[in-house]
Design an enzyme around this catalytic site. Structure first.
Site, PDB file in Angstrom:
ATOM      1  N   GLY A  13       0.787  -1.233   0.000  1.00 32.59           N
ATOM      2  CA  GLY A  13       0.000   0.000   0.000  1.00 32.59           C
ATOM      3  C   GLY A  13       0.817   1.278   0.000  1.00 32.59           C
ATOM      4  CB  SER A  14       4.309   2.183  -0.811  1.00 31.59           C
ATOM      5  OG  SER A  14       4.490   1.733  -2.133  1.00 31.59           O
ATOM      6  CG  ASN A  15       1.975   3.104  -5.783  1.00 31.96           C
ATOM      7  OD1 ASN A  15       2.394   4.074  -6.407  1.00 31.96           O
ATOM      8  ND2 ASN A  15       2.570   1.919  -5.826  1.00 31.96           N
ATOM      9  CG  MET A  90      -1.251  -8.862  -6.082  1.00 29.41           C
ATOM     10  SD  MET A  90      -0.258  -8.146  -7.406  1.00 29.41           S
ATOM     11  CE  MET A  90       0.566  -9.630  -8.008  1.00 29.41           C
ATOM     12  NE  ARG A  91      -8.152 -12.402  -5.019  1.00 30.96           N
ATOM     13  CZ  ARG A  91      -8.540 -13.576  -4.574  1.00 30.96           C
ATOM     14  NH1 ARG A  91      -9.110 -14.445  -5.386  1.00 30.96           N
ATOM     15  NH2 ARG A  91      -8.356 -13.910  -3.320  1.00 30.96           N
ATOM     16  CG  ASN A 107      -3.129  -1.389 -12.901  1.00 33.82           C
ATOM     17  OD1 ASN A 107      -2.970  -1.456 -11.678  1.00 33.82           O
ATOM     18  ND2 ASN A 107      -2.495  -2.203 -13.733  1.00 33.82           N
ATOM     19  CG  HIS A 109       2.561  -2.810 -15.345  1.00 40.08           C
ATOM     20  ND1 HIS A 109       2.252  -3.981 -14.676  1.00 40.08           N
ATOM     21  CD2 HIS A 109       3.582  -3.113 -16.175  1.00 40.08           C
ATOM     22  CE1 HIS A 109       3.037  -4.941 -15.106  1.00 40.08           C
ATOM     23  NE2 HIS A 109       3.866  -4.451 -16.013  1.00 40.08           N
TER      24      HIS A 109
HETATM   25  C1  GRF Z   1       3.569  -1.439  -7.489  1.00 42.42           C
HETATM   26  O1  GRF Z   1       4.853  -1.725  -7.970  1.00 42.42           O
HETATM   27  C2  GRF Z   1       2.570  -1.353  -8.618  1.00 42.42           C
HETATM   28  O2  GRF Z   1       3.114  -0.857  -9.790  1.00 42.42           O
HETATM   29  C3  GRF Z   1       2.202  -2.795  -8.808  1.00 42.42           C
HETATM   30  O3  GRF Z   1       2.134  -3.331  -7.500  1.00 42.42           O
HETATM   31  C4  GRF Z   1       3.029  -2.594  -6.651  1.00 42.42           C
HETATM   32  C5  GRF Z   1       2.244  -2.138  -5.454  1.00 42.42           C
HETATM   33  O4  GRF Z   1       3.064  -1.590  -4.466  1.00 42.42           O
HETATM   34  N1  GRF Z   1       0.975  -2.904  -9.571  1.00 42.42           N
HETATM   35  P1  GRF Z   1       2.412  -0.908  -3.173  1.00 42.42           P
HETATM   36  O5  GRF Z   1       1.467  -1.945  -2.556  1.00 42.42           O
HETATM   37  O6  GRF Z   1       1.675   0.313  -3.611  1.00 42.42           O
HETATM   38  O7  GRF Z   1       3.551  -0.598  -2.271  1.00 42.42           O
END
Ligand code: GRF
Length: 199
Positions: A13-15, A90-91, A107, A109
């Site tokens: 969940g860092s994003n 991841m789904r 999304n 990536h």
């Molecule tokens: C990120 O690298 C994103 O691009 C990918 O999954 C990762 C999620 O990282 N789809 P976080 O959970 O936001 O730290």
């Protein structure tokens, strides 16, 4: 009017955290209506709770994909949410679900799509010996890691690059890029109506 975002995650969940903080700080003219996950023990849910954001655990195990997606869609509508922001979810979403929210699902990536779609993209780009990889923010369609590209940023893989240092570089770009795209959408500078990027 300020946009409302729902964030979907499976892991760290860092994003999500960066986006939520940038909403709270006013950098993105939006608020996070809720954070949902397919894993009740996802670290990202803990982070959301610590930020005071409501969380939702999707019942994939008990009700399967159709049941979990119905639950998500219901909450999305109930909360009058504008955008569904995938951040490490991841789904694979069903075509039915994508169709319900077409043009409203984003999304991120960790590669320059269409190169290296799928899991472990950072490692695969590193192992392949490419000199440049990067980050893509795109609208979601029925295919995995596919759909209109909203923004991309390249990341150079240096000769001495380790997987760990590349991961750090990519994640730093991700945090900056996702918030920048959401800021543009929220402020009306980037229109994605109808599921297509419009200048
Ligand atoms: C990120 O690298 C994103 O691009 C990918 O999954 C990762 C999620 O990282 N789809 P976080 O959970 O936001 O730290």
């Amino acid at each position: 009017m300020s946009k409302r975002l729902a964030i979907l995650l499976s892991g760290k969940g860092s994003n999500m955290e960066t986006i939520a903080r940038n909403c709270a700080a006013g950098f993105i003219d939006a608020s996070v209506s809720f954070v949902a996950s397919d894993h009740s023990n996802a670290m990202g849910l803990e982070k959301a709770r610590a930020l005071g954001i409501p969380v939702l655990v999707l019942p994939y195990e008990e009700k399967g994909r159709a049941g979990a997606e119905s639950c998500l869609l219901e909450r999305f509508k109930q909360e009058e949410t504008d955008l569904l922001v995938l951040a490490g979810f991841m789904r694979i979403l069903s075509p039915w679900f994508v169709n319900q929210l077409r043009g409203k699902i984003l999304n991120i990536h960790p590669a320059l799509l269409p190169s290296f779609p799928g899991t472990n993209a950072i490692e695969r780009a590193w192992k392949a010996g490419t000199k440049i990889t990067g980050v893509t923010v795109h609208l979601v369609d029925e295919e995995v890691d596919h759909g209109p590209v909203l923004e991309q940023e390249p990341v150079r893989i240096d000769p001495e690059e380790t997987l760990e240092s590349l991961e750090r570089k990519i994640h730093n770009v991700e945090h900056r890029l996702y918030s920048r795209v959401l800021r543009e959408i929220a402020s009306g500078n980037l229109s994605i109506l109808g599921g297509k990027k419009q200048a």
